[in-house]
Design an enzyme around this catalytic site. Structure first.
Site, PDB file in Angstrom:
ATOM      1  N   ASP A 277       0.883  -1.152   0.000  1.00  0.00           N
ATOM      2  CA  ASP A 277       0.000   0.000   0.000  1.00  0.00           C
ATOM      3  C   ASP A 277       0.941   1.228   0.000  1.00  0.00           C
ATOM      4  OD1 ASP A 277      -2.255   1.715   0.444  1.00  0.00           O
ATOM      5  OD2 ASP A 277      -1.781   1.707   2.581  1.00  0.00           O
TER       6      ASP A 277
ATOM      7  N   ASP B 236      -0.160   5.065   1.184  1.00  0.00           N
ATOM      8  CA  ASP B 236      -0.416   5.978   2.304  1.00  0.00           C
ATOM      9  C   ASP B 236      -0.384   5.252   3.647  1.00  0.00           C
ATOM     10  OD1 ASP B 236      -0.875   8.274   0.685  1.00  0.00           O
ATOM     11  OD2 ASP B 236      -2.885   7.554   0.230  1.00  0.00           O
TER      12      ASP B 236
END
Length: 241
Positions: free
Chosen positions: A8, A10
């Protein structure tokens, strides 16, 4: 056979949310209430498209926005982890699946010199238009009921594995590294021998703990929570050595 590492972006690679970090480039460093109130649950990307149009309307130049985005902090140990991955590409393929956008991720990776660690980035497509505005589109359409309308990370991971398999690339294992609620769905795609790596103290870890306590059988992967990229680095080094 290689290891596939899936990140991922963020609150995983970077230690903040790139979509809220960008607000720092506006003259007031905040958004007006009418814009904030326009958000509808599950439709964050459409909301961000309005935010980016508003930023353009404030005469914020792309160069200023880029400088602000390049100042987003990396999560502890992630620079070292991505450097290790970039130095071991013969053993590791690496992709990002993120609800951010191509422009923000590209800026941040370029500035850090770590773009070479990545084989591919799957996120919402963005570009800078003739006006100098960042325009944003949704990643894809899907029929998953658990995920936001613009992105099902499980579908992206499934499609990537299928595409790689057709090209003759099969992975010994997958390590999935994330933090958020939208990282739970792709972890159900993992098999025995794969590793799910939720960030400690974040939503994904809580969802996994709840699923395990309820006796979920759809989580065959090993679960290894982390607080620093250095913990992931140690695990990855042991796996490939």
């Amino acid at each position: 056979m290689k290891t596939l590492v899936v990140f991922d972006f963020d609150h995983t690679i970077v230690d903040d949310n790139s979509d809220t970090w960008v607000i720092r480039c506006t003259p007031e460093q905040t958004l007006p209430d009418w814009l904030k109130k326009s958000y509808q649950r599950g439709r964050w990307t459409e909301y961000m498209a309005r935010v980016l149009t508003y930023i353009g309307d404030q005469s914020v130049q792309p160069e200023h926005m880029r400088a602000v985005m390049e100042s987003i902090p990396f999560t502890d140990g992630m620079i070292e982890l991505l450097t290790f991955i970039s130095e071991n590409k013969k053993d590791i393929d690496c992709i990002i699946i993120s609800d951010s956008n191509t422009v923000f991720i590209d800026w941040v990776l370029h500035a850090s010199g770590l773009k070479s660690a990545m084989d591919d980035v799957f996120t919402n497509p963005a570009s800078i238009d003739a006006r100098g505005y960042v325009s944003l589109r949704c990643c894809h359409a899907h029929d998953c009921q658990q995920c936001p309308v613009n992105l099902c990370k499980r579908r992206v991971l499934h499609d990537f594995r299928e595409k790689q398999a057709k090209a003759g690339v099969h992975y010994e294992r997958i390590c999935y590294i994330g933090d958020g609620g939208n990282d739970f769905c792709p972890i159900k795609e993992l098999k025995e021998g794969d590793i799910a790596m939720p960030r400690k103290g974040f939503t994904l870890e809580k969802l996994l703990c709840k699923a395990i306590s309820e006796g979920s059988e759809s989580l065959p992967a090993k679960i290894m929570p982390w607080a620093s990229g250095n913990e992931i680095l140690r695990e990855l080094r042991a796996l490939i050595e």
